[in-house]
Enzyme design. Structure first.
Site, mmCIF file in Angstrom:
data_model
loop_
_atom_site.group_PDB
_atom_site.id
_atom_site.type_symbol
_atom_site.label_atom_id
_atom_site.label_comp_id
_atom_site.label_asym_id
_atom_site.label_seq_id
_atom_site.Cartn_x
_atom_site.Cartn_y
_atom_site.Cartn_z
ATOM 1 N N ASP A 27 29.134 33.601 22.948
ATOM 2 C CA ASP A 27 28.627 32.365 23.532
ATOM 3 C C ASP A 27 29.320 31.136 22.962
ATOM 4 O O ASP A 27 30.073 31.221 21.985
ATOM 5 C CB ASP A 27 27.094 32.268 23.339
ATOM 6 C CG ASP A 27 26.650 32.688 21.934
ATOM 7 O OD1 ASP A 27 27.452 32.573 20.987
ATOM 8 O OD2 ASP A 27 25.507 33.135 21.790
ATOM 9 N N ASN B 278 12.909 34.940 18.225
ATOM 10 C CA ASN B 278 12.208 35.183 19.501
ATOM 11 C C ASN B 278 12.792 36.382 20.263
ATOM 12 O O ASN B 278 12.466 36.602 21.417
ATOM 13 C CB ASN B 278 12.241 33.924 20.384
ATOM 14 C CG ASN B 278 13.659 33.534 20.803
ATOM 15 O OD1 ASN B 278 14.629 34.198 20.437
ATOM 16 N ND2 ASN B 278 13.779 32.455 21.566
ATOM 17 N N HIS C 163 15.969 36.829 21.094
ATOM 18 C CA HIS C 163 17.146 36.586 21.942
ATOM 19 C C HIS C 163 18.370 37.332 21.395
ATOM 20 O O HIS C 163 18.484 37.586 20.200
ATOM 21 C CB HIS C 163 17.409 35.088 22.156
ATOM 22 C CG HIS C 163 18.010 34.363 20.993
ATOM 23 N ND1 HIS C 163 17.908 33.004 20.836
ATOM 24 C CD2 HIS C 163 18.735 34.784 19.919
ATOM 25 C CE1 HIS C 163 18.547 32.648 19.742
ATOM 26 N NE2 HIS C 163 19.041 33.697 19.176
ATOM 27 N N GLU D 275 17.683 34.006 26.216
ATOM 28 C CA GLU D 275 16.349 33.726 25.707
ATOM 29 C C GLU D 275 15.320 34.606 26.433
ATOM 30 O O GLU D 275 15.632 35.196 27.477
ATOM 31 C CB GLU D 275 16.019 32.240 25.942
ATOM 32 C CG GLU D 275 17.002 31.268 25.293
ATOM 33 C CD GLU D 275 16.897 31.197 23.769
ATOM 34 O OE1 GLU D 275 16.198 32.042 23.159
ATOM 35 O OE2 GLU D 275 17.526 30.303 23.184
HETATM 36 P P1 PGA Z 1 21.443 33.818 12.725
HETATM 37 O O1 PGA Z 1 21.334 33.761 14.305
HETATM 38 O O2 PGA Z 1 22.459 34.878 12.400
HETATM 39 O O3 PGA Z 1 21.906 32.444 12.336
HETATM 40 O O4 PGA Z 1 20.075 34.157 12.204
HETATM 41 C C1 PGA Z 1 21.146 34.924 15.041
HETATM 42 C C2 PGA Z 1 20.853 34.566 16.477
HETATM 43 O O5 PGA Z 1 20.173 33.556 16.715
HETATM 44 O O6 PGA Z 1 21.285 35.313 17.366
#
Ligand code: PGA
Length: 269
Positions: free
Chosen positions: A86, A155, A157, A162
């Site tokens: 992304d 959450n 995702h 999301e």
């Molecule tokens: P993080 O993010 O590695 O910074 O915890 C993971 C994500 O949100 O996919």
């Protein structure tokens, strides 16, 4: 689904990098130009390898370890193509908080990847829908991802998909959940807003990878992990769709695994 629990972040980073390196080495041509061995699920020998890559806090140690393997153990990435999951909309590639910058800082600037084969969505595209279609086509033209590194949001995702995202989604533009913007605010200087939109691989794009390696650390991820591994398969927890993929590994530290029943956390399969 394979679940691997390691004691702490350094071990997780080593194990994650070792698994990526194994895929990279397997695809590397030997001195006579031969490629192999294949486990039957890999593409026909082509001498190149396609990685899907993630950003965020969790994979930084994996990239650090990959750089070490390149420098100290001769890991060759010159035959590797990468696609990131992304990118934020509205941030130019040289913006300090863009994922282009993140990838250069943590990996691309330190290994022998061909910069033309290290791809991220263009968050500045004038026609984001066309950019999404183009990115999706480029992944397909590459032969598809051999292994995809994933993180997971609190959450549930994956990428920027999301809760509520359709399982048949391909690369698309999204509005970020407030929870996600809040979680990512730690990467931005005080007072600078986290972008509201992003381009992300879709759920179907993610599931098309031949192998998936999801990393999670810390107690704040424990609930998302138990829902991903054992909960109902539902768009309310996008990571739960990984239960449908034939070759997924959840690589966890003990805190992220803390809500899993002991048996699930210790037995592969
Ligand atoms: P993080 O993010 O590695 O910074 O915890 C993971 C994500 O949100 O996919």
């Amino acid at each position: 689904m394979e679940i691997v629990v390691v004691p702490e972040y350094a071990a997780l980073s080593r194990e994650g990098a070792a698994r990526l390196a194994a895929v990279i080495r397997q695809a590397a041509p030997d001195a006579e130009g031969r490629v192999g061995p294949s486990d039957g699920r890999e593409r026909a020998a082509g001498g190149h390898c396609v990685l899907g890559l993630a950003t965020g806090g969790t994979p930084i140690g994996v990239y650090r370890e990959l750089v070490r393997l390149h420098r100290q153990e001769g890991l060759d990435l010159s035959h590797v193509t990468t696609f990131n999951l992304d990118e934020y909309c509205g941030l130019p590639p040289d913006h300090p908080q863009s994922y282009h910058t993140y990838m250069r800082r943590h990996l691309f600037n330190h290994v022998d990847l061909d910069p033309h084969r290290a791809r991220l969505p263009d968050g500045m595209a004038e026609d984001p829908a066309a950019e999404c279609a183009c990115y999706e086509a480029a992944i397909a033209q590459s032969g598809g991802m051999d292994i995809l590194l994933l993180g997971v949001g609190t959450n549930g995702h994956i990428g920027f998909n999301e809760p509520g995202t359709r399982f048949d989604s391909r690369t698309h533009c999204v509005e970020l959940a407030e929870k996600t913007r809040l979680a990512n605010a730690r990467f931005f200087p005080p007072g600078e807003a986290v972008p509201r939109r992003a381009i992300t691989m879709g759920i179907a794009t993610i599931l098309a990878a031949r192998q998936i390696l999801l990393l999670a650390t810390g107690a704040q991820k424990a609930e998302a992990i138990v829902r991903a591994a054992l909960g109902p398969i539902t768009p309310d927890c996008p990571a739960s769709v990984l239960q449908r993929h034939p070759r997924v590994t959840l690589l966890l530290d003990q805190e992220a695994a803390s809500q899993l029943p002991k048996r699930a956390a210790s037995l592969p399969g």
